[in-house]
Design an enzyme around this catalytic site. Sequence first.
Site, PDB file in Angstrom:
ATOM      1  N   ASN A 160      10.381 -22.797 -38.209  1.00  0.00           N
ATOM      2  CA  ASN A 160      11.505 -23.676 -37.918  1.00  0.00           C
ATOM      3  C   ASN A 160      10.981 -24.944 -37.229  1.00  0.00           C
ATOM      4  O   ASN A 160      10.411 -24.872 -36.128  1.00  0.00           O
ATOM      5  CB  ASN A 160      12.505 -22.934 -37.010  1.00  0.00           C
TER       6      ASN A 160
ATOM      7  N   HIS B 233      12.377 -28.515 -33.722  1.00  0.00           N
ATOM      8  CA  HIS B 233      11.955 -29.059 -32.427  1.00  0.00           C
ATOM      9  C   HIS B 233      11.052 -30.286 -32.549  1.00  0.00           C
ATOM     10  O   HIS B 233      10.897 -31.025 -31.577  1.00  0.00           O
ATOM     11  CB  HIS B 233      11.299 -27.980 -31.576  1.00  0.00           C
TER      12      HIS B 233
ATOM     13  N   HIS C  25      17.695 -26.779 -39.384  1.00  0.00           N
ATOM     14  CA  HIS C  25      19.122 -26.602 -39.094  1.00  0.00           C
ATOM     15  C   HIS C  25      19.778 -27.969 -39.057  1.00  0.00           C
ATOM     16  O   HIS C  25      19.485 -28.777 -38.176  1.00  0.00           O
ATOM     17  CB  HIS C  25      19.252 -25.881 -37.736  1.00  0.00           C
TER      18      HIS C  25
ATOM     19  N   ARG D  93      22.622 -29.497 -37.951  1.00  0.00           N
ATOM     20  CA  ARG D  93      23.788 -29.213 -37.088  1.00  0.00           C
ATOM     21  C   ARG D  93      24.883 -30.233 -37.313  1.00  0.00           C
ATOM     22  O   ARG D  93      24.607 -31.395 -37.662  1.00  0.00           O
ATOM     23  CB  ARG D  93      23.361 -29.238 -35.613  1.00  0.00           C
TER      24      ARG D  93
ATOM     25  N   ARG E 261      21.965 -33.195 -33.743  1.00  0.00           N
ATOM     26  CA  ARG E 261      21.206 -33.446 -32.508  1.00  0.00           C
ATOM     27  C   ARG E 261      19.697 -33.466 -32.742  1.00  0.00           C
ATOM     28  O   ARG E 261      18.950 -33.946 -31.914  1.00  0.00           O
ATOM     29  CB  ARG E 261      21.552 -32.432 -31.433  1.00  0.00           C
TER      30      ARG E 261
ATOM     31  N   GLU F 165      19.644 -24.011 -42.386  1.00  0.00           N
ATOM     32  CA  GLU F 165      20.693 -23.370 -41.593  1.00  0.00           C
ATOM     33  C   GLU F 165      21.870 -24.333 -41.463  1.00  0.00           C
ATOM     34  O   GLU F 165      21.662 -25.535 -41.263  1.00  0.00           O
ATOM     35  CB  GLU F 165      20.173 -23.044 -40.197  1.00  0.00           C
TER      36      GLU F 165
ATOM     37  N   THR G 199      21.435 -21.515 -30.962  1.00  0.00           N
ATOM     38  CA  THR G 199      22.374 -20.570 -31.579  1.00  0.00           C
ATOM     39  C   THR G 199      22.373 -19.276 -30.777  1.00  0.00           C
ATOM     40  O   THR G 199      21.418 -18.509 -30.821  1.00  0.00           O
ATOM     41  CB  THR G 199      21.956 -20.318 -33.044  1.00  0.00           C
TER      42      THR G 199
ATOM     43  N   GLU H  66      20.130 -12.294 -41.826  1.00  0.00           N
ATOM     44  CA  GLU H  66      19.096 -12.503 -40.818  1.00  0.00           C
ATOM     45  C   GLU H  66      19.637 -11.955 -39.502  1.00  0.00           C
ATOM     46  O   GLU H  66      20.702 -12.375 -39.036  1.00  0.00           O
ATOM     47  CB  GLU H  66      18.759 -13.997 -40.684  1.00  0.00           C
TER      48      GLU H  66
ATOM     49  N   HIS I 294      15.011 -15.555 -33.803  1.00  0.00           N
ATOM     50  CA  HIS I 294      15.540 -16.091 -32.549  1.00  0.00           C
ATOM     51  C   HIS I 294      14.819 -15.450 -31.365  1.00  0.00           C
ATOM     52  O   HIS I 294      14.883 -14.239 -31.164  1.00  0.00           O
ATOM     53  CB  HIS I 294      17.048 -15.897 -32.377  1.00  0.00           C
TER      54      HIS I 294
END
Length: 260
Positions: free
Chosen positions: A6, A9, A42, A44, A48, A69, A100, A150, A213
């Site tokens: 992922n 970041h 993701h 969003r 963000r 996502e 999340t 998931e 996660h």
Amino acid sequence: MKLGVNIDHIAVLREARQVNDPNPLDALPICKLAGADQITIHLREDRRHIRDHDAKNIIAHSSLPINLECAVAPEIIDIVTRLKPHRATIVPEKREEVTTEGGLSVTGKQKSLKKAIEQLQKHEIEVSLFIDPTFESIEAAHSLGVEWIEFHTGKYANIYAMLYSNLGNTPYAIPTLDLPRAELAKMLHDELKTLRCLSGDAAEMGLRVAAGHGLNYQNVQEIVAIEMIEELNIGQSIIARSIYTGLEQAIADMRALLIR
Ligand code: PXP
């Protein structure tokens, strides 16, 4: 076991300065070289970190499959169908959350979920639901006709961090419960048993099983030991390590822990 990296970041760092650097697109060849099997991002609703142009460019230029996502919001689903990632993972979204926080609650959302899932599948996008490890969630996912689930491993990661925080090597969570070690050890054992049993149930129903996660270099191996889990999606811990080791090494280190 497959590893989805992922890269949200990377965009978080860029957005902190609102400049064009670092560009998450530059991570793609490094992820591939280091042995990642999939890129997870993701998009969003509040944009963000990953923005629409990131998603578009990443999907256009990645030689690895993209797992996008997204929330079940109609305008986001419309965007995803146009972007055409390999997979869409439907996740819950709350504007004020830092990340999340839990799995999707299917109850009361069946109709909107069904619509979104059918729309995505019509565009040849496979669909995954990010759910808490409960039997009801698996049944609901199965009845909605998705290919993947998931499991949200946040609870597992939290218990692990609380149990081993005295070793100073569990960066995932700040312990919030002051429980005796024996109790925490039992909670960890029970959570792993739940994940194992439910992964088996899901696989028997024909669902493919991923998890993610809060997984990190300390807590991942107990999850790797659950054979029915085919894939892990990991972000925070890999990107955090990459600051010191570089992204290629951080992914390679995680890859090495995923060998069964
Ligand atoms: N899988 C899903 C569905 C997520 O939403 C996230 C980010 O919360 C992850 C995996 C990766 O989590 P982490 O960044 O804690 O590794």
